[in-house]
Design an enzyme around this catalytic site. Structure first.
Site, PDB file in Angstrom:
ATOM      1  NE  ARG A  10      -2.727  -1.144   3.501  1.00 50.33           N
ATOM      2  CZ  ARG A  10      -2.750  -2.348   4.097  1.00 50.33           C
ATOM      3  NH1 ARG A  10      -3.168  -3.409   3.421  1.00 50.33           N
ATOM      4  NH2 ARG A  10      -2.361  -2.505   5.344  1.00 50.33           N
ATOM      5  CB  VAL A  13       7.517   2.164  -4.662  1.00 52.56           C
ATOM      6  CG1 VAL A  13       8.062   1.367  -5.840  1.00 52.56           C
ATOM      7  CG2 VAL A  13       8.257   3.494  -4.559  1.00 52.56           C
ATOM      8  N   GLY A  74      13.772  -3.247  -3.254  1.00 49.77           N
ATOM      9  CA  GLY A  74      14.005  -1.845  -3.587  1.00 49.77           C
ATOM     10  C   GLY A  74      14.257  -1.008  -2.350  1.00 49.77           C
ATOM     11  CB  THR A  75      13.499  -1.611   1.229  1.00 45.27           C
ATOM     12  OG1 THR A  75      12.143  -1.965   0.932  1.00 45.27           O
ATOM     13  CG2 THR A  75      13.549  -0.825   2.530  1.00 45.27           C
ATOM     14  CB  ALA A 101      18.288  -2.743  -7.533  1.00 45.77           C
ATOM     15  CG  ASN A 103      16.936   4.496  -8.809  1.00 45.59           C
ATOM     16  OD1 ASN A 103      16.019   4.142  -9.547  1.00 45.59           O
ATOM     17  ND2 ASN A 103      17.059   5.722  -8.362  1.00 45.59           N
ATOM     18  CG  HIS A 131      14.956  11.658  -2.725  1.00 42.81           C
ATOM     19  ND1 HIS A 131      16.304  11.752  -2.990  1.00 42.81           N
ATOM     20  CD2 HIS A 131      14.537  10.515  -3.317  1.00 42.81           C
ATOM     21  CE1 HIS A 131      16.675  10.708  -3.718  1.00 42.81           C
ATOM     22  NE2 HIS A 131      15.617   9.935  -3.934  1.00 42.81           N
ATOM     23  CG  HIS A 132       9.422  11.918  -1.420  1.00 46.41           C
ATOM     24  ND1 HIS A 132       9.034  11.343  -0.226  1.00 46.41           N
ATOM     25  CD2 HIS A 132      10.098  10.952  -2.087  1.00 46.41           C
ATOM     26  CE1 HIS A 132       9.443  10.091  -0.189  1.00 46.41           C
ATOM     27  NE2 HIS A 132      10.094   9.826  -1.314  1.00 46.41           N
ATOM     28  CE  LYS A 135      15.705   8.500  -0.082  1.00 49.00           C
ATOM     29  NZ  LYS A 135      15.239   7.103  -0.022  1.00 49.00           N
ATOM     30  CB  THR A 142      20.111   6.513  -5.908  1.00 51.69           C
ATOM     31  OG1 THR A 142      18.903   5.746  -5.916  1.00 51.69           O
ATOM     32  CG2 THR A 142      20.622   6.693  -7.314  1.00 51.69           C
TER      33      THR A 142
HETATM   34  N1  LIG Z   1      15.093   0.874  -5.339  1.00 51.97           N
HETATM   35  C1  LIG Z   1      14.263   1.752  -5.892  1.00 51.97           C
HETATM   36  O1  LIG Z   1      14.163   1.881  -7.123  1.00 51.97           O
HETATM   37  C2  LIG Z   1      13.404   2.591  -5.005  1.00 51.97           C
HETATM   38  C3  LIG Z   1      13.500   2.454  -3.655  1.00 51.97           C
HETATM   39  N2  LIG Z   1      12.655   3.117  -2.838  1.00 51.97           N
HETATM   40  C4  LIG Z   1      12.751   2.780  -1.427  1.00 51.97           C
HETATM   41  O2  LIG Z   1      11.663   1.911  -1.113  1.00 51.97           O
HETATM   42  C5  LIG Z   1      11.267   2.119   0.227  1.00 51.97           C
HETATM   43  C6  LIG Z   1       9.779   2.447   0.263  1.00 51.97           C
HETATM   44  O3  LIG Z   1       9.560   3.685  -0.385  1.00 51.97           O
HETATM   45  P1  LIG Z   1       8.092   4.294  -0.503  1.00 51.97           P
HETATM   46  O4  LIG Z   1       7.194   3.389  -1.282  1.00 51.97           O
HETATM   47  O5  LIG Z   1       8.257   5.694  -0.950  1.00 51.97           O
HETATM   48  O6  LIG Z   1       7.637   4.285   1.041  1.00 51.97           O
HETATM   49  P2  LIG Z   1       6.166   4.231   1.652  1.00 51.97           P
HETATM   50  O7  LIG Z   1       6.299   4.649   3.080  1.00 51.97           O
HETATM   51  O8  LIG Z   1       5.214   4.969   0.778  1.00 51.97           O
HETATM   52  O9  LIG Z   1       5.771   2.683   1.562  1.00 51.97           O
HETATM   53  C7  LIG Z   1       6.245   1.700   2.422  1.00 51.97           C
HETATM   54  C8  LIG Z   1       5.074   0.829   2.806  1.00 51.97           C
HETATM   55  O10 LIG Z   1       5.539  -0.290   3.540  1.00 51.97           O
HETATM   56  C9  LIG Z   1       4.698  -0.442   4.661  1.00 51.97           C
HETATM   57  N3  LIG Z   1       5.363  -1.223   5.700  1.00 51.97           N
HETATM   58  C10 LIG Z   1       6.065  -0.791   6.764  1.00 51.97           C
HETATM   59  N4  LIG Z   1       6.508  -1.832   7.495  1.00 51.97           N
HETATM   60  C11 LIG Z   1       6.069  -2.951   6.862  1.00 51.97           C
HETATM   61  C12 LIG Z   1       6.205  -4.326   7.127  1.00 51.97           C
HETATM   62  N5  LIG Z   1       6.877  -4.787   8.191  1.00 51.97           N
HETATM   63  N6  LIG Z   1       5.644  -5.219   6.263  1.00 51.97           N
HETATM   64  C13 LIG Z   1       4.954  -4.775   5.206  1.00 51.97           C
HETATM   65  N7  LIG Z   1       4.772  -3.471   4.898  1.00 51.97           N
HETATM   66  C14 LIG Z   1       5.344  -2.573   5.723  1.00 51.97           C
HETATM   67  C15 LIG Z   1       4.348   0.965   5.058  1.00 51.97           C
HETATM   68  O11 LIG Z   1       3.246   1.020   5.937  1.00 51.97           O
HETATM   69  P3  LIG Z   1       3.132   2.284   6.959  1.00 51.97           P
HETATM   70  O12 LIG Z   1       3.099   3.501   6.110  1.00 51.97           O
HETATM   71  O13 LIG Z   1       1.845   2.019   7.691  1.00 51.97           O
HETATM   72  O14 LIG Z   1       4.345   2.214   7.838  1.00 51.97           O
HETATM   73  C16 LIG Z   1       4.041   1.564   3.689  1.00 51.97           C
HETATM   74  O15 LIG Z   1       2.729   1.272   3.252  1.00 51.97           O
HETATM   75  C17 LIG Z   1      12.198   3.201   0.780  1.00 51.97           C
HETATM   76  O16 LIG Z   1      13.305   2.608   1.402  1.00 51.97           O
HETATM   77  C18 LIG Z   1      12.636   3.931  -0.481  1.00 51.97           C
HETATM   78  O17 LIG Z   1      13.864   4.590  -0.315  1.00 51.97           O
HETATM   79  C19 LIG Z   1      11.731   3.993  -3.317  1.00 51.97           C
HETATM   80  C20 LIG Z   1      11.634   4.217  -4.640  1.00 51.97           C
HETATM   81  C21 LIG Z   1      12.437   3.521  -5.616  1.00 51.97           C
HETATM   82  O1  LIG Z   2      12.607   7.025  -1.241  1.00 46.21           O
HETATM   83  C1  LIG Z   2      12.552   7.272  -2.474  1.00 46.21           C
HETATM   84  O2  LIG Z   2      11.652   7.944  -2.977  1.00 46.21           O
HETATM   85  C2  LIG Z   2      13.592   6.716  -3.336  1.00 46.21           C
HETATM   86  N1  LIG Z   2      14.471   5.902  -2.820  1.00 46.21           N
HETATM   87  C3  LIG Z   2      15.551   5.293  -3.500  1.00 46.21           C
HETATM   88  C4  LIG Z   2      16.872   5.788  -2.956  1.00 46.21           C
HETATM   89  O3  LIG Z   2      16.977   6.009  -1.737  1.00 46.21           O
HETATM   90  O4  LIG Z   2      17.808   5.960  -3.726  1.00 46.21           O
HETATM   91  C5  LIG Z   2      15.427   5.388  -5.002  1.00 46.21           C
HETATM   92  C6  LIG Z   2      14.889   6.695  -5.484  1.00 46.21           C
HETATM   93  O5  LIG Z   2      15.832   7.678  -5.235  1.00 46.21           O
HETATM   94  C7  LIG Z   2      13.575   7.018  -4.783  1.00 46.21           C
END
Ligand SMILES: NC(=O)C1=CN([C@@H]2O[C@H](COP(=O)(O)OP(=O)(O)OC[C@H]3O[C@@H](n4cnc5c(N)ncnc54)[C@H](OP(=O)(O)O)[C@@H]3O)[C@@H](O)[C@H]2O)C=CC1
Ligand SMILES: O=C(O)C1=N[C@H](C(=O)O)C[C@H](O)C1
Length: 245
Positions: A10, A13, A74-75, A101, A103, A131-132, A135, A142
């Site tokens: 939810r 991403v 991706g985390t 990865a 990114n 970034h937003h 974050k 990255t």
């Molecule tokens: N590698 C890549 O290309 C990219 C990496 N990222 C990374 O991905 C991660 C997530 O980014 P983003 O989508 O913006 O973050 P969000 O906070 O929008 O999404 C993370 C989701 O994971 C949920 N969550 C938290 N703990 C758990 C758990 N134990 N089990 C399952 N779900 C859980 C959160 O719930 P709640 O909000 O209730 O805590 C939330 O819904 C970050 O580390 C970001 O840096 C982001 C973009 C691209």
């Molecule tokens: O949290 C984000 O949004 C993103 N996280 C990744 C990072 O930490 O590099 C990838 C991208 O920059 C978006």
């Protein structure tokens, strides 16, 4: 059909990943798990995509690997210690692979690659990531990875440290030092994910800039990882080998 589970389903991403998996003709979304849901719902998935939070990702990975599920991660928030721990888990469960990865955007991977290639031709390199403001981590995964690649390229070329006569400064003014490369993090409403790599030499500056315009941009790379992770033995860090870089 590849049976795929999504962790963080939810999230910003995760929602896009679920949509892309459901639209892919060769994949089935068997579980969409978020905060508060039972991780056991992932039982039956062959590959699990994780876009959650740096504080919870290690627990998720331990569960996946010990259940023979291949994670595509991706985390962010991975350092050498965390990667070594993941390698240790994979050794205990041979046949299970993991792709992490920082990114999944194809253009972002190319930006990192080009920065690594250019690094040895310039006296100075600094990184600005933007970034937003929601974050969790700074600097971005990255930016950390880019700095590591730049640092390795410069060390391999036998380059000295970068010129910097700063002898007095406010804390943080020069950013974080990642392998000798300064990384500056901006958090600003309206942004998604952006990065500039500034390379400076004698009378010339090269700027390599990447802009993420929406979060669907990450999904082609994620789907590529899902399709390939089962054939990549052990731990793979970065999308580069999947793009023949
Ligand atoms: N590698 C890549 O290309 C990219 C990496 N990222 C990374 O991905 C991660 C997530 O980014 P983003 O989508 O913006 O973050 P969000 O906070 O929008 O999404 C993370 C989701 O994971 C949920 N969550 C938290 N703990 C758990 C758990 N134990 N089990 C399952 N779900 C859980 C959160 O719930 P709640 O909000 O209730 O805590 C939330 O819904 C970050 O580390 C970001 O840096 C982001 C973009 C691209
Ligand atoms: O949290 C984000 O949004 C993103 N996280 C990744 C990072 O930490 O590099 C990838 C991208 O920059 C978006």
């Amino acid at each position: 059909m590849i049976r795929v589970g999504v962790l963080g389903a939810r999230g910003r991403v995760g929602v896009e990943v679920c949509r892309a998996v459901e639209a892919a003709g060769d994949m089935e979304l068997v579980a969409a798990v978020d905060q508060g849901d039972d991780i056991e719902n992932l039982t039956g998935a062959e590959v699990v995509v994780d876009f959650t939070h740096p504080d919870v990702v290690m627990g998720n990975l331990e569960w996946c690997i010990s259940h023979g599920v291949h994670p595509v991660v991706g985390t962010t928030g991975f350092d050498e210690d965390r990667l070594a721990t993941v390698r240790g888990w994979l050794e205990r469960f041979p046949g299970t692979n993991c792709l992490i990865a920082p990114n999944f955007g194809i253009a972002a991977v190319l930006m990192m690659h080009f920065a690594q290639q250019a690094a040895r031709y310039f006296e100075s390199v600094e990184i600005v990531e933007l970034h937003h403001p929601n974050k969790a981590d700074a600097p971005s995964g990255t930016a950390r990875r880019t700095a590591e690649l730049v640092s390795q390229a410069r060390a391999k070329a036998g380059m000295p440290g970068m010129p910097d006569a700063t002898s007095t400064s406010l804390d943080g003014a020069r950013g974080a030092d990642v392998g000798g490369v300064h990384v500056h993090a901006v958090r600003l409403a309206g942004l998604i994910a952006h990065q500039e790599v500034l390379l400076g030499g004698d009378g010339e500056i090269l700027t390599i800039r990447h802009d993420t315009m929406n979060r669907a941009a990450f999904t082609p790379g994620v789907l590529l990882g899902v399709r390939r992770v089962r054939e990549l033995p052990g731990l793979t860090v970065g999308l580069e080998p999947l793009l023949d870089l």
